[in-house]
Design an enzyme around this catalytic site. Structure first.
Site, PDB file in Angstrom:
ATOM      1  N   GLU A 151       0.809  -1.223   0.000  1.00  0.00           N
ATOM      2  CA  GLU A 151       0.000   0.000   0.000  1.00  0.00           C
ATOM      3  C   GLU A 151       0.845   1.278   0.000  1.00  0.00           C
ATOM      4  O   GLU A 151       0.776   2.080   0.928  1.00  0.00           O
ATOM      5  CB  GLU A 151      -0.979   0.001   1.181  1.00  0.00           C
ATOM      6  CG  GLU A 151      -2.036  -1.061   1.062  1.00  0.00           C
ATOM      7  CD  GLU A 151      -3.164  -0.923   2.087  1.00  0.00           C
ATOM      8  OE1 GLU A 151      -2.948  -0.317   3.144  1.00  0.00           O
ATOM      9  OE2 GLU A 151      -4.275  -1.423   1.803  1.00  0.00           O
ATOM     10  N   CYS A 158      10.564  16.367   3.079  1.00  0.00           N
ATOM     11  CA  CYS A 158      11.907  16.583   3.633  1.00  0.00           C
ATOM     12  C   CYS A 158      12.810  17.315   2.625  1.00  0.00           C
ATOM     13  O   CYS A 158      12.410  17.583   1.493  1.00  0.00           O
ATOM     14  CB  CYS A 158      12.522  15.250   4.036  1.00  0.00           C
ATOM     15  SG  CYS A 158      13.067  14.265   2.638  1.00  0.00           S
ATOM     16  N   CYS A 161      13.409  15.422  -0.546  1.00  0.00           N
ATOM     17  CA  CYS A 161      12.258  15.499  -1.450  1.00  0.00           C
ATOM     18  C   CYS A 161      12.263  16.853  -2.160  1.00  0.00           C
ATOM     19  O   CYS A 161      11.973  16.940  -3.356  1.00  0.00           O
ATOM     20  CB  CYS A 161      10.954  15.281  -0.690  1.00  0.00           C
ATOM     21  SG  CYS A 161      10.688  13.531  -0.300  1.00  0.00           S
ATOM     22  N   GLU A 312      -6.575  -8.042  -0.834  1.00  0.00           N
ATOM     23  CA  GLU A 312      -6.968  -8.067   0.573  1.00  0.00           C
ATOM     24  C   GLU A 312      -8.420  -7.654   0.722  1.00  0.00           C
ATOM     25  O   GLU A 312      -8.874  -6.713   0.065  1.00  0.00           O
ATOM     26  CB  GLU A 312      -6.163  -7.038   1.391  1.00  0.00           C
ATOM     27  CG  GLU A 312      -4.713  -7.304   1.560  1.00  0.00           C
ATOM     28  CD  GLU A 312      -4.059  -6.190   2.396  1.00  0.00           C
ATOM     29  OE1 GLU A 312      -4.749  -5.515   3.181  1.00  0.00           O
ATOM     30  OE2 GLU A 312      -2.846  -5.991   2.240  1.00  0.00           O
ATOM     31  N   GLU A 360      -3.572  -4.495  15.094  1.00  0.00           N
ATOM     32  CA  GLU A 360      -4.443  -5.329  14.262  1.00  0.00           C
ATOM     33  C   GLU A 360      -4.878  -6.615  14.946  1.00  0.00           C
ATOM     34  O   GLU A 360      -5.389  -7.534  14.301  1.00  0.00           O
ATOM     35  CB  GLU A 360      -3.782  -5.595  12.900  1.00  0.00           C
ATOM     36  CG  GLU A 360      -3.859  -4.347  12.038  1.00  0.00           C
ATOM     37  CD  GLU A 360      -3.175  -4.447  10.697  1.00  0.00           C
ATOM     38  OE1 GLU A 360      -2.454  -5.429  10.465  1.00  0.00           O
ATOM     39  OE2 GLU A 360      -3.350  -3.497   9.892  1.00  0.00           O
ATOM     40  N   LYS A 361      -4.731  -6.656  16.276  1.00  0.00           N
ATOM     41  CA  LYS A 361      -5.093  -7.900  16.963  1.00  0.00           C
ATOM     42  C   LYS A 361      -6.596  -8.137  16.976  1.00  0.00           C
ATOM     43  O   LYS A 361      -7.049  -9.250  17.227  1.00  0.00           O
ATOM     44  CB  LYS A 361      -4.515  -7.947  18.378  1.00  0.00           C
ATOM     45  CG  LYS A 361      -4.988  -6.886  19.345  1.00  0.00           C
ATOM     46  CD  LYS A 361      -4.277  -7.101  20.690  1.00  0.00           C
ATOM     47  CE  LYS A 361      -4.611  -6.016  21.691  1.00  0.00           C
ATOM     48  NZ  LYS A 361      -4.219  -4.661  21.261  1.00  0.00           N
ATOM     49  N   HIS A 363      -8.410  -7.241  14.222  1.00  0.00           N
ATOM     50  CA  HIS A 363      -8.808  -7.244  12.811  1.00  0.00           C
ATOM     51  C   HIS A 363      -9.214  -8.667  12.437  1.00  0.00           C
ATOM     52  O   HIS A 363      -8.571  -9.624  12.858  1.00  0.00           O
ATOM     53  CB  HIS A 363      -7.634  -6.789  11.944  1.00  0.00           C
ATOM     54  CG  HIS A 363      -8.006  -6.501  10.524  1.00  0.00           C
ATOM     55  ND1 HIS A 363      -8.299  -7.499   9.621  1.00  0.00           N
ATOM     56  CD2 HIS A 363      -8.144  -5.339   9.855  1.00  0.00           C
ATOM     57  CE1 HIS A 363      -8.597  -6.950   8.452  1.00  0.00           C
ATOM     58  NE2 HIS A 363      -8.518  -5.637   8.570  1.00  0.00           N
TER      59      HIS A 363
HETATM   60  C1  GLA Z   1      -4.173  -2.786   4.710  1.00  0.00           C
HETATM   61  C2  GLA Z   1      -2.800  -3.402   4.794  1.00  0.00           C
HETATM   62  C3  GLA Z   1      -2.732  -4.640   5.641  1.00  0.00           C
HETATM   63  C4  GLA Z   1      -3.589  -4.488   6.869  1.00  0.00           C
HETATM   64  C5  GLA Z   1      -5.001  -4.143   6.464  1.00  0.00           C
HETATM   65  C6  GLA Z   1      -5.943  -4.033   7.642  1.00  0.00           C
HETATM   66  O1  GLA Z   1      -4.886  -3.148   3.624  1.00  0.00           O
HETATM   67  O2  GLA Z   1      -2.233  -3.661   3.549  1.00  0.00           O
HETATM   68  O3  GLA Z   1      -1.391  -4.847   5.986  1.00  0.00           O
HETATM   69  O4  GLA Z   1      -3.078  -3.489   7.678  1.00  0.00           O
HETATM   70  O5  GLA Z   1      -4.990  -2.909   5.818  1.00  0.00           O
HETATM   71  O6  GLA Z   1      -7.226  -3.677   7.239  1.00  0.00           O
HETATM   72 ZN    ZN Z   2      11.367  12.980   1.833  1.00  0.00          ZN
END
Ligand code: GLA
Ligand code: ZN
Length: 677
Positions: A151, A158, A161, A312, A360-361, A363
């Site tokens: 992602e 900075c 940049c 995902e 994320e525990k 999620h």
């Molecule tokens: C994103 C990330 C994952 C995770 C999910 C949780 O899509 O790529 O690593 O953090 O969100 O929703």
């Molecule tokens: Zn930078």
């Protein structure tokens, strides 16, 4: 184009993080995956710290073991490069890797997706790791793709940049005079004398927060370029890793997981450098089915209307919303088939096993903290896996046969929303939704296209809020309409060129002749204030922005009902060559768009795939062998659909006769063969 290695079934699985677990758990996982018909795992997404504990040491022991284990268990691998979060030692030793916020504060180690894209250290270490990984695992014939970083997103402000930004500007404009012209720096005496005078736009220079906390800019041109530059900078990081992987495994496709309508990155540009599109989909509980479909259509569109991978989705719940509502029974299945209906060839989850610590525990995961396979969520995952297995390759690589397109352009998105005036209520995505939603409810396939895409195959092109008309794009529209196409655009269109410089001579600038109008003024109405117009005998609101215009050859299809511009045109249509160009000079409500879009479709002779009741979506994919129709019941009630033609129910295995009425259960899905041609 999707995963490599000639895949003949729908890949099903997701992000798996065995590095967070002791080995005995891995073995358990393998058995559980089998039970759920999982056939692919995405590995190694966040393992940089483990793989490279210091400058010179690389340690692949654990990953070697994992790779052996998943191979033995017949799983395919989508192999990530781990560069989405840098190790702590790297931040300590090479602070250039840390990002700077737009208010000038330098970040410390922490979070993720946090590396400066122009950091020499990041650009050295990240591709180096990708190369080592690809070299080490190149003989694994179960690797079906590489997944660079994770992602990509955010921004950095900075000094590195800033330096890189100057170079980018130099490359783009050549001379300082041209920069001054394109940014219109004679305004407020901002004229640059030297390249060194150019500083990046942030809260220390051109940006400020308005009374409501919104980020605004005083110089649109440079701010717009910074968005382009940041998107390019991250794309460059992607490319560096891409090239390293290709040196080792030239035949295996490389991707990175995109995020639908993600504003910071110009995915239309990115897509040109990706072997296939993969994306993450986390609709909020209140998002409408149209909203979700639109995002999938965008992902299909950026890849040239080819199939993509749903990299995902959560099997049940997210953790990052204020209220993380569970997906109701059947909802995960429904959303999975919706993705497939709009072009997904693989269905994957984040995450396979729920972690025990950090944010994320809670999620959702295929395997919950209880570690059991008799949970509601697991059973749903298992049953979907079984169904997908049964479908085999029936819709793989199937395309969406659309005759209707909506233009969506990142540059335009940035520019519209950087604009100082006429209205802060103007949101590009809202304008896109206005037109997409009724098309979706009519079950008309839609392609989301960019400005580089050809218009030739479409009968109708909607280009809502086309504020920026890039040089030459007017000619594309002109040709399309002259050849018989129906073109629809809206208020605040044809205002600027690609530099955000106003096109002189009257709005809508270069597309004025196609539309046959001249827009003289725009009246921005505050929330709660409205004008009205009558369209086909019914009154509708004229909201947010009212263009005040004159016809110059166009016919007036509707007029404002009040105020000093009462009686002047609000909707116009111009005959141009063999086609027509519509201008809808205001924003109205859902009822209007429903009526208007339906009329346009009738005029073009385009029909929905099927007649479906409200809340039931029909979508189609065309393969070399025929058409697969998806019927998706997004409601909580049973719905009836009358089939025009006899067809086969691919999930139930039964045959339906033409004229038969079938029942789709609440949140139910039908996958049909032969129902359409
Ligand atoms: C994103 C990330 C994952 C995770 C999910 C949780 O899509 O790529 O690593 O953090 O969100 O929703
Ligand atoms: Zn930078």
């Amino acid at each position: 184009m999707g995963y490599g290695r000639n895949i003949k079934n729908i890949l099903y699985g997701g992000d798996y993080n065995p590095e967070q677990w002791p080995e005995d758990v891995w073995h358990e996982d393998m058995q559980i995956f089998k039970k759920a018909h999982i056939n692919i795992v995405t590995l190694n997404v966040f393992s940089w710290a483990a793989l490279q504990p210091d400058e010179d040491t690389y340690d692949f022991t654990k990953l070697d073991k994992i790779m052996e284990m998943v191979k033995e268990n017949g799983l395919k691998v989508c192999m990530a490069t781990s560069t989405g979060a840098h190790p702590a030692w790297m931040a300590r030793k090479h602070p250039d890797i840390l990002r700077t916020e737009p208010d000038g504060r330098k970040r410390k180690f922490g979070g993720r997706h946090n590396s400066c894209p122009n950091s020499p250290s990041y650009r050295y270490y990240a591709p180096k790791l990708a190369k080592k990984l690809a070299n080490r695992y190149k003989d694994y014939d179960n690797i079906v793709a590489w997944h660079v970083s994770n992602e990509f997103g955010g921004a950095c402000y900075c000094d590195n940049c800033e330096k890189a930004f100057r170079e980018w500007i130099k490359e783009k404009y050549g001379t300082i005079e041209e920069v001054n012209r394109c940014y219109n720096t004679s305004f407020w005496g901002h004229t640059f004398y030297d390249w060194e005078d150019i500083v990046l736009p942030d809260f220390l220079s051109e940006h400020f927060r308005d009374g409501d906390g919104r980020e605004r800019t005083m110089f649109q041109g440079i701010s717009l370029d910074y968005m382009r530059f940041m998107s390019d900078s991250m794309l460059e990081c992607f490319k560096l890793e891409y090239n390293m992987i290709k040196e080792e495994m030239p035949d295996i496709p490389v991707t990175t997981n995109l995020m639908g309508f993600y504003k910071n990155l110009d995915y239309q540009k990115w897509a040109k450098y990706m072997d296939f599109i993969s994306c993450d989909s986390y609709p909020a509980p209140q998002d409408s089915p149209a909203e979700v479909a639109l995002s999938h259509d965008l992902m299909r569109g950026i890849g040239g209307q080819k199939s993509f991978v749903l990299m995902e989705q959560t099997p049940s719940v997210t953790n990052w919303l204020p209220y993380n509502r569970l997906k109701r029974p059947g909802e995960m299945r429904l959303l999975s088939f919706q993705a497939a209906a709009h072009g997904a060839d693989a269905i994957q989850f984040f995450q396979m096993r729920k972690s025990i610590g950090a944010c994320e525990k809670f999620h959702g995961a295929v395997i919950d903290h209880a570690g059991r396979t008799d949970t509601r969520v697991f059973k749903e995952v298992e049953s979907l896996g079984e169904e997908l297995g049964r479908l085999g390759d029936v819709f793989l690589e199937g395309i969406t046969p659309s005759e209707t397109a909506i233009l969506f352009d990142w540059d335009n998105w940035w520019a519209v929303e950087y604009s100082a005036g006429p209205s802060i209520r103007m949101k590009y995505l809202d304008a896109i939704r206005d037109y997409y939603t009724p098309l979706h409810s009519l079950d008309i396939p839609v392609d989301i296209i960019g400005t580089d895409d050809s218009l030739g195959k479409y009968k109708v092109v909607f280009a809502p809020l086309l504020y920026m008309v890039k040089t030459g794009y007017d000619e594309k529209i002109r040709q399309f309409v002259a050849d018989g196409g129906i073109f629809v655009t809206t208020y605040f269109s044809g205002i600027v060129d690609e530099h955000d410089l106003v096109q002189k001579g009257g709005y809508p600038g270069s597309i004025r002749d196609i539309l046959g109008i001249w827009v003289e003024e725009q009246d921005a109405l505050p929330e709660g204030e409205q004008n009205e117009f009558i369209y086909h005998g019914k009154e509708y609101p004229a909201d947010m922005l009212c263009d005040i215009m004159h016809t110059e050859g166009a016919e007036c299809a509707s007029k404002y009902q009040k105020d000093f511009y009462q009686g002047t045109p609000v909707i116009t249509v111009n005959s141009y060559g063999k086609g027509k160009a519509w201008y809808v000079g205001t924003r109205s409500d859902g009822d209007f768009y429903k009526a208007f879009v339906k009329d346009i479709m009738n005029e073009a002779g385009i029909q929905g795939i099927m007649v479906t009741p409200e809340g039931v979506e029909a979508s189609v994919r065309k393969t070399a062998k025929g058409y697969v129709i998806f019927l998706l019941n997004h409601t909580d009630g049973e719905k009836e659909v009358v089939l025009e033609k006899g067809c086969k129910d691919l999930l139930e295995g039964c045959q339906y006769a033409g004229g038969q009425c079938i029942i789709i259960p609440p949140k139910g899905v039908k996958v049909l063969w032969g129902a359409w041609s």
